[in-house]
Write a protein that holds these residues in place. Structure first.
Motif, PDB file in Angstrom:
ATOM      1  N   LEU A  32     -29.889 -28.754  -2.880  1.00  0.00           N
ATOM      2  CA  LEU A  32     -30.847 -28.761  -1.879  1.00  0.00           C
ATOM      3  C   LEU A  32     -30.331 -27.574  -0.980  1.00  0.00           C
ATOM      4  N   ALA A  33     -31.141 -26.960  -0.336  1.00  0.00           N
ATOM      5  CA  ALA A  33     -30.628 -25.939   0.884  1.00  0.00           C
ATOM      6  C   ALA A  33     -31.758 -25.784   1.916  1.00  0.00           C
ATOM      7  N   LYS A  34     -31.121 -25.829   2.991  1.00  0.00           N
ATOM      8  CA  LYS A  34     -32.114 -25.337   4.411  1.00  0.00           C
ATOM      9  C   LYS A  34     -31.670 -23.921   4.502  1.00  0.00           C
ATOM     10  N   ILE A  35     -32.993 -23.323   4.531  1.00  0.00           N
ATOM     11  CA  ILE A  35     -33.243 -21.915   4.678  1.00  0.00           C
ATOM     12  C   ILE A  35     -33.602 -21.361   5.904  1.00  0.00           C
ATOM     13  N   GLU A  36     -33.271 -20.155   6.635  1.00  0.00           N
ATOM     14  CA  GLU A  36     -33.914 -19.775   7.836  1.00  0.00           C
ATOM     15  C   GLU A  36     -33.501 -18.317   8.155  1.00  0.00           C
ATOM     16  N   GLY A  37     -34.415 -17.468   8.397  1.00  0.00           N
ATOM     17  CA  GLY A  37     -33.939 -16.182   8.617  1.00  0.00           C
ATOM     18  C   GLY A  37     -34.067 -15.386   7.318  1.00  0.00           C
ATOM     19  N   ASP A  38     -33.517 -14.304   7.272  1.00  0.00           N
ATOM     20  CA  ASP A  38     -33.228 -13.467   5.973  1.00  0.00           C
ATOM     21  C   ASP A  38     -31.867 -13.898   5.038  1.00  0.00           C
ATOM     22  N   PHE A  39     -32.125 -13.773   3.837  1.00  0.00           N
ATOM     23  CA  PHE A  39     -30.756 -13.930   2.829  1.00  0.00           C
ATOM     24  C   PHE A  39     -30.603 -12.297   2.474  1.00  0.00           C
ATOM     25  N   VAL A  40     -29.864 -12.019   1.781  1.00  0.00           N
ATOM     26  CA  VAL A  40     -29.478 -10.795   1.065  1.00  0.00           C
ATOM     27  C   VAL A  40     -30.230 -10.553  -0.049  1.00  0.00           C
ATOM     28  N   TRP A  41     -30.411  -9.056  -0.403  1.00  0.00           N
ATOM     29  CA  TRP A  41     -31.206  -8.713  -1.613  1.00  0.00           C
ATOM     30  C   TRP A  41     -30.279  -8.886  -2.794  1.00  0.00           C
ATOM     31  N   HIS A  42     -30.778  -9.439  -3.613  1.00  0.00           N
ATOM     32  CA  HIS A  42     -29.656  -9.801  -5.007  1.00  0.00           C
ATOM     33  C   HIS A  42     -30.480 -10.241  -6.165  1.00  0.00           C
ATOM     34  N   ALA A  43     -30.072 -10.284  -7.267  1.00  0.00           N
ATOM     35  CA  ALA A  43     -30.536 -10.298  -8.640  1.00  0.00           C
ATOM     36  C   ALA A  43     -29.566 -11.253  -9.440  1.00  0.00           C
ATOM     37  N   HIS A  44     -30.217 -12.133 -10.327  1.00  0.00           N
ATOM     38  CA  HIS A  44     -29.306 -12.798 -11.276  1.00  0.00           C
ATOM     39  C   HIS A  44     -29.407 -12.360 -12.713  1.00  0.00           C
ATOM     40  N   ASP A  45     -28.451 -11.508 -13.258  1.00  0.00           N
ATOM     41  CA  ASP A  45     -29.023 -10.905 -14.465  1.00  0.00           C
ATOM     42  C   ASP A  45     -29.010 -11.753 -15.714  1.00  0.00           C
ATOM     43  N   GLY A  46     -28.373 -13.014 -15.635  1.00  0.00           N
ATOM     44  CA  GLY A  46     -28.714 -13.815 -16.891  1.00  0.00           C
ATOM     45  C   GLY A  46     -29.309 -15.164 -16.655  1.00  0.00           C
ATOM     46  N   GLU A  47     -29.798 -15.403 -15.318  1.00  0.00           N
ATOM     47  CA  GLU A  47     -30.423 -16.731 -15.042  1.00  0.00           C
ATOM     48  C   GLU A  47     -31.754 -16.617 -14.451  1.00  0.00           C
ATOM     49  N   ASP A  48     -32.696 -17.425 -14.615  1.00  0.00           N
ATOM     50  CA  ASP A  48     -33.869 -17.819 -13.806  1.00  0.00           C
ATOM     51  C   ASP A  48     -33.608 -18.726 -12.704  1.00  0.00           C
ATOM     52  N   GLU A  49     -34.266 -18.715 -11.747  1.00  0.00           N
ATOM     53  CA  GLU A  49     -34.015 -19.479 -10.483  1.00  0.00           C
ATOM     54  C   GLU A  49     -35.401 -19.919 -10.051  1.00  0.00           C
ATOM     55  N   LEU A  50     -35.220 -21.420  -9.934  1.00  0.00           N
ATOM     56  CA  LEU A  50     -36.604 -22.230  -9.388  1.00  0.00           C
ATOM     57  C   LEU A  50     -36.360 -22.718  -8.117  1.00  0.00           C
ATOM     58  N   PHE A  51     -37.306 -22.585  -7.049  1.00  0.00           N
ATOM     59  CA  PHE A  51     -37.386 -22.746  -5.821  1.00  0.00           C
ATOM     60  C   PHE A  51     -38.540 -23.627  -5.671  1.00  0.00           C
ATOM     61  N   LEU A  52     -38.381 -24.858  -5.159  1.00  0.00           N
ATOM     62  CA  LEU A  52     -39.545 -25.931  -4.761  1.00  0.00           C
ATOM     63  C   LEU A  52     -39.303 -26.528  -3.410  1.00  0.00           C
ATOM     64  N   VAL A  53     -40.429 -26.048  -2.517  1.00  0.00           N
ATOM     65  CA  VAL A  53     -40.312 -26.062  -1.334  1.00  0.00           C
ATOM     66  C   VAL A  53     -40.501 -27.706  -0.856  1.00  0.00           C
TER      67      VAL A  53
END
Length: 119
Positions: A32-53
């Motif tokens: 779980l995470a709380k996000i607000e504002g901008d994060f950094v540009w990035h990529a994950h070379d070997g992993e997919d990532e799922l975000f559920l709001v």
């Protein structure tokens, strides 16, 4: 095999961009995470990532487009795709990613969390 109350877990912390571990399955972390504002540009070379709001909304920026993700919606970022989450207001998300995933994709950032706290 206990029930995890996501809303209760979300009330237990207030930090932004600091994912908290709430479960594990077959080598994947559920966070779980709380996000607000901008994060950094990035990529994950070997992993997919799922975000559920869970609550609020956020924008997922890609180099060629942007998509808004609302409460009850999810987005999967395929491995190798550069991305940057942005939330105008506080947004609560559930993340599913391999346990080895570095949430900044290796980018040196003060918000980088190497060992997420279990809550």
């Amino acid at each position: 095999m206990d029930v995890v109350n996501l809303k209760k877990k979300l009330t237990s912390f207030s930090e932004h961009w600091s994912p908290k571990l709430v479960g594990e399955l077959d080598g994947y972390h559920v966070k779980l995470a709380k996000i607000e504002g901008d994060f950094v540009w990035h990529a994950h070379d070997g992993e997919d990532e799922l975000f559920l709001v869970i609550d609020g909304c956020f924008r997922m920026d890609y180099r060629d487009r942007q998509v808004w993700v609302e409460a009850g919606e999810m987005v999967i970022v395929p491995k190798g795709i550069e991305h940057k989450p942005y939330a105008r207001d506080v947004c609560s998300v559930l993340l599913i990613e391999k346990a080895t995933t570095d949430h900044t994709g290796g980018v040196d950032d003060p918000r980088r969390v190497e060992n997420p706290e279990r809550i």
